[in-house]
Design a protein around this motif. Structure first.
Motif, PDB file in Angstrom:
ATOM      1  N   LEU A   1       3.577   4.520  28.378  1.00 36.12           N
ATOM      2  CA  LEU A   1       3.770   5.470  27.283  1.00 36.12           C
ATOM      3  C   LEU A   1       3.334   4.870  25.948  1.00 36.12           C
ATOM      4  CD1 LEU A   1       7.234   6.914  28.349  1.00 36.12           C
ATOM      5  CD2 LEU A   1       5.051   8.148  28.322  1.00 36.12           C
ATOM      6  N   TRP A   2       3.569   3.587  25.785  1.00 32.54           N
ATOM      7  CA  TRP A   2       3.131   2.895  24.566  1.00 32.54           C
ATOM      8  C   TRP A   2       1.607   2.944  24.444  1.00 32.54           C
ATOM      9  CZ3 TRP A   2       4.467   0.483  20.082  1.00 32.54           C
ATOM     10  CH2 TRP A   2       3.553  -0.424  19.538  1.00 32.54           C
ATOM     11  N   HIS A   3       0.936   2.587  25.511  1.00 34.96           N
ATOM     12  CA  HIS A   3      -0.526   2.535  25.477  1.00 34.96           C
ATOM     13  C   HIS A   3      -1.165   3.927  25.435  1.00 34.96           C
ATOM     14  CE1 HIS A   3      -0.803  -1.775  25.884  1.00 34.96           C
ATOM     15  NE2 HIS A   3      -0.003  -1.759  26.938  1.00 34.96           N
ATOM     16  N   SER A   4      -0.457   4.920  25.931  1.00 40.29           N
ATOM     17  CA  SER A   4      -1.032   6.270  25.952  1.00 40.29           C
ATOM     18  C   SER A   4      -1.081   6.890  24.563  1.00 40.29           C
ATOM     19  CB  SER A   4      -0.236   7.182  26.891  1.00 40.29           C
ATOM     20  OG  SER A   4       1.064   7.420  26.376  1.00 40.29           O
ATOM     21  N   ASP A   5      -0.104   6.567  23.716  1.00 39.50           N
ATOM     22  CA  ASP A   5      -0.088   7.129  22.359  1.00 39.50           C
ATOM     23  C   ASP A   5       0.881   6.311  21.501  1.00 39.50           C
ATOM     24  OD1 ASP A   5       0.044   8.662  20.030  1.00 39.50           O
ATOM     25  OD2 ASP A   5      -0.233  10.531  21.127  1.00 39.50           O
ATOM     26  N   ILE A   6       0.359   5.267  20.875  1.00 39.86           N
ATOM     27  CA  ILE A   6       1.200   4.340  20.115  1.00 39.86           C
ATOM     28  C   ILE A   6       1.924   5.037  18.963  1.00 39.86           C
ATOM     29  CG2 ILE A   6       1.179   2.286  18.638  1.00 39.86           C
ATOM     30  CD1 ILE A   6      -1.085   1.197  20.349  1.00 39.86           C
ATOM     31  N   LYS A   7       1.212   5.905  18.251  1.00 38.03           N
ATOM     32  CA  LYS A   7       1.820   6.569  17.095  1.00 38.03           C
ATOM     33  C   LYS A   7       3.000   7.451  17.503  1.00 38.03           C
ATOM     34  CE  LYS A   7      -2.151   6.545  13.967  1.00 38.03           C
ATOM     35  NZ  LYS A   7      -3.076   7.371  13.140  1.00 38.03           N
ATOM     36  N   GLU A   8       2.832   8.203  18.579  1.00 31.31           N
ATOM     37  CA  GLU A   8       3.926   9.056  19.040  1.00 31.31           C
ATOM     38  C   GLU A   8       5.083   8.215  19.580  1.00 31.31           C
ATOM     39  OE1 GLU A   8       4.439  12.157  18.589  1.00 31.31           O
ATOM     40  OE2 GLU A   8       2.488  12.526  17.669  1.00 31.31           O
ATOM     41  N   PHE A   9       4.740   7.109  20.231  1.00 34.95           N
ATOM     42  CA  PHE A   9       5.776   6.195  20.722  1.00 34.95           C
ATOM     43  C   PHE A   9       6.611   5.700  19.542  1.00 34.95           C
ATOM     44  CE2 PHE A   9       7.783   2.315  21.953  1.00 34.95           C
ATOM     45  CZ  PHE A   9       7.945   2.343  23.330  1.00 34.95           C
ATOM     46  N   GLU A  10       5.937   5.296  18.464  1.00 34.53           N
ATOM     47  CA  GLU A  10       6.641   4.775  17.294  1.00 34.53           C
ATOM     48  C   GLU A  10       7.554   5.832  16.670  1.00 34.53           C
ATOM     49  OE1 GLU A  10       3.350   3.409  14.965  1.00 34.53           O
ATOM     50  OE2 GLU A  10       3.509   1.348  15.732  1.00 34.53           O
ATOM     51  N   LYS A  11       7.106   7.088  16.701  1.00 34.77           N
ATOM     52  CA  LYS A  11       7.938   8.167  16.158  1.00 34.77           C
ATOM     53  C   LYS A  11       9.203   8.366  16.992  1.00 34.77           C
ATOM     54  CE  LYS A  11       4.123  10.887  14.173  1.00 34.77           C
ATOM     55  NZ  LYS A  11       3.370  12.174  14.280  1.00 34.77           N
ATOM     56  N   CYS A  12       9.061   8.169  18.290  1.00 29.71           N
ATOM     57  CA  CYS A  12      10.188   8.396  19.203  1.00 29.71           C
ATOM     58  C   CYS A  12      11.075   7.162  19.386  1.00 29.71           C
ATOM     59  CB  CYS A  12       9.668   8.828  20.573  1.00 29.71           C
ATOM     60  SG  CYS A  12       8.695  10.353  20.564  1.00 29.71           S
ATOM     61  N   ALA A  13      10.575   6.006  18.980  1.00 29.44           N
ATOM     62  CA  ALA A  13      11.267   4.742  19.244  1.00 29.44           C
ATOM     63  C   ALA A  13      12.710   4.680  18.737  1.00 29.44           C
ATOM     64  CB  ALA A  13      10.458   3.581  18.662  1.00 29.44           C
ATOM     65  N   PRO A  14      13.051   5.312  17.596  1.00 30.69           N
ATOM     66  CA  PRO A  14      14.438   5.218  17.108  1.00 30.69           C
ATOM     67  C   PRO A  14      15.501   5.694  18.092  1.00 30.69           C
ATOM     68  CG  PRO A  14      13.017   5.967  15.335  1.00 30.69           C
ATOM     69  CD  PRO A  14      12.176   5.960  16.588  1.00 30.69           C
TER      70      PRO A  14
ATOM     71  N   LEU B   1       9.089  -3.986  18.803  1.00 26.63           N
ATOM     72  CA  LEU B   1       7.791  -4.036  18.132  1.00 26.63           C
ATOM     73  C   LEU B   1       7.646  -2.861  17.169  1.00 26.63           C
ATOM     74  CD1 LEU B   1       4.887  -4.970  17.679  1.00 26.63           C
ATOM     75  CD2 LEU B   1       4.256  -3.833  19.822  1.00 26.63           C
ATOM     76  N   ALA B   2       8.074  -1.695  17.609  1.00 26.36           N
ATOM     77  CA  ALA B   2       7.923  -0.485  16.797  1.00 26.36           C
ATOM     78  C   ALA B   2       8.947  -0.388  15.672  1.00 26.36           C
ATOM     79  CB  ALA B   2       8.030   0.748  17.694  1.00 26.36           C
ATOM     80  N   LEU B   3      10.117  -0.988  15.859  1.00 21.45           N
ATOM     81  CA  LEU B   3      11.229  -0.751  14.935  1.00 21.45           C
ATOM     82  C   LEU B   3      11.595  -1.918  14.025  1.00 21.45           C
ATOM     83  CD1 LEU B   3      13.642   0.984  17.496  1.00 21.45           C
ATOM     84  CD2 LEU B   3      12.292   2.128  15.727  1.00 21.45           C
TER      85      LEU B   3
ATOM     86  N   LYS C   1       0.289  13.443  25.517  1.00 19.26           N
ATOM     87  CA  LYS C   1       1.542  14.158  25.658  1.00 19.26           C
ATOM     88  C   LYS C   1       2.140  14.484  24.294  1.00 19.26           C
ATOM     89  CE  LYS C   1       2.789  12.243  30.141  1.00 19.26           C
ATOM     90  NZ  LYS C   1       3.865  11.674  30.952  1.00 19.26           N
ATOM     91  N   SER C   2       2.950  15.530  24.263  1.00 16.70           N
ATOM     92  CA  SER C   2       3.624  15.903  23.033  1.00 16.70           C
ATOM     93  C   SER C   2       4.724  14.894  22.739  1.00 16.70           C
ATOM     94  CB  SER C   2       4.234  17.296  23.164  1.00 16.70           C
ATOM     95  OG  SER C   2       5.296  17.276  24.106  1.00 16.70           O
TER      96      SER C   2
END
Length: 290
Positions: free
Chosen positions: A36-49, A79-81, A2-3
């Motif tokens: 959502l975390w497992h589907s794309d960790i990097k994108e999740f981290e970008k959106c986490a804030p 975990l991400a932040l 996902k985007s």
């Protein structure tokens, strides 16, 4: 895949559901966050804030059930932040650990474990040689850790429960802010203060993990009313060899001599490797340099 926008929109919808939705939707929201975390960790981290905005709006959440669900649902966001936004998340934890609702306190205490992971990974990074940047991060993490522990201790003094004087273990206390703070302190320090210059060696920490696993197995096997945290707390607050007898009694269910000796051997290891308050938070093995 996902985007980033779709992931952000879905995460925001899940946070909204936890904060203001029906209790029947809590599990759905948490599972979706995990997916959502497992589907794309990097994108999740970008959106986490985006979770930080909801943290700032926490007082708008009126229902204790929603407050607890929201605190629990923040786990992967922590975990991400935690590395970048440690102070913000730490202050949020210290706020919620004083919440009058026990479920809210317990939810944030479990989520806060990621702060400990963040600190320890930066204080003791798994790299052979530290870069200048890593050394700066390590120094900052040490300061953050020390301040975090001190702030918890200050709150423990503020909420001190007189029943603690007559209780052998923290677990014996009735639910309260004080009890939650004591449990958080144990979570954060693991009985140690890793910001001290003479912190336990890697071998000592590994030995403690091994001992905890064995103790946990014995707790289950003996169907004890106590847990590993009770044993660790008893050792930390020990008042001499009588405490050792008390700890053995926690796991003594009348089993045979051989089985009991196995338990005694592990408890002896725990006594030697776990920290004692009378030793300034160190273990006997640390004191003898072993």
């Amino acid at each position: 895949m996902k985007s980033a926008k779709k992931i952000k929109d879905e995460l925001e919808r899940m946070l909204q559901m936890l904060a203001f939705g029906s209790p029947s939707k809590f599990k759905v929201a948490k599972r979706e966050i995990e997916r959502l975390w497992h589907s794309d960790i990097k994108e999740f981290e970008k959106c986490a804030p985006l979770a930080l905005e909801y943290i700032r709006r926490f007082d708008e959440i009126q229902s204790p059930k929603n407050q607890a669900a929201f605190a629990s649902g923040l786990s992967l966001f922590f975990l991400a932040l935690s590395d970048k936004y440690f102070d913000t998340l730490k202050n949020f934890v210290l706020k919620l650990i004083q919440n009058p609702d026990g479920y809210v306190r317990e939810s944030i205490r479990k989520t806060a474990d990621w702060l400990y992971v963040s600190l320890t990974s930066r204080v003791n990074p798994f790299v052979e040689k530290l870069t200048v940047k890593r050394k700066a991060e390590q120094k900052n993490a040490v300061k953050q850790y020390a301040k975090y522990v001190k702030e918890i201790q200050t709150l423990i003094e503020k909420y001190y429960d007189k029943n603690r004087d007559s209780a052998d273990y923290v677990g014996d206390l009735k639910p309260s802010v004080y009890k939650s703070l004591e449990l958080l302190w144990a979570d954060v320090t693991r009985g140690d203060h890793i910001f001290l210059d003479d912190c336990p060696s890697e071998n000592t920490l590994e030995k403690r993990k091994e001992i905890e696993k064995k103790l946990s197995a014995f707790v289950t096997e003996t169907k004890s009313d106590f847990d590993v945290e009770d044993i660790r707390s008893a050792i930390y607050y020990e008042e001499g060899t009588d405490t050792m007898t008390d700890i053995i009694a926690m796991l003594d269910n009348g089993q045979g001599a051989v089985e009991l000796q196995d338990i005694i051997d592990v408890i002896t290891d725990a006594w030697n490797y776990f920290p004692h308050k009378t030793l300034g938070g160190k273990s006997p093995c640390q004191m003898t340099g072993k």
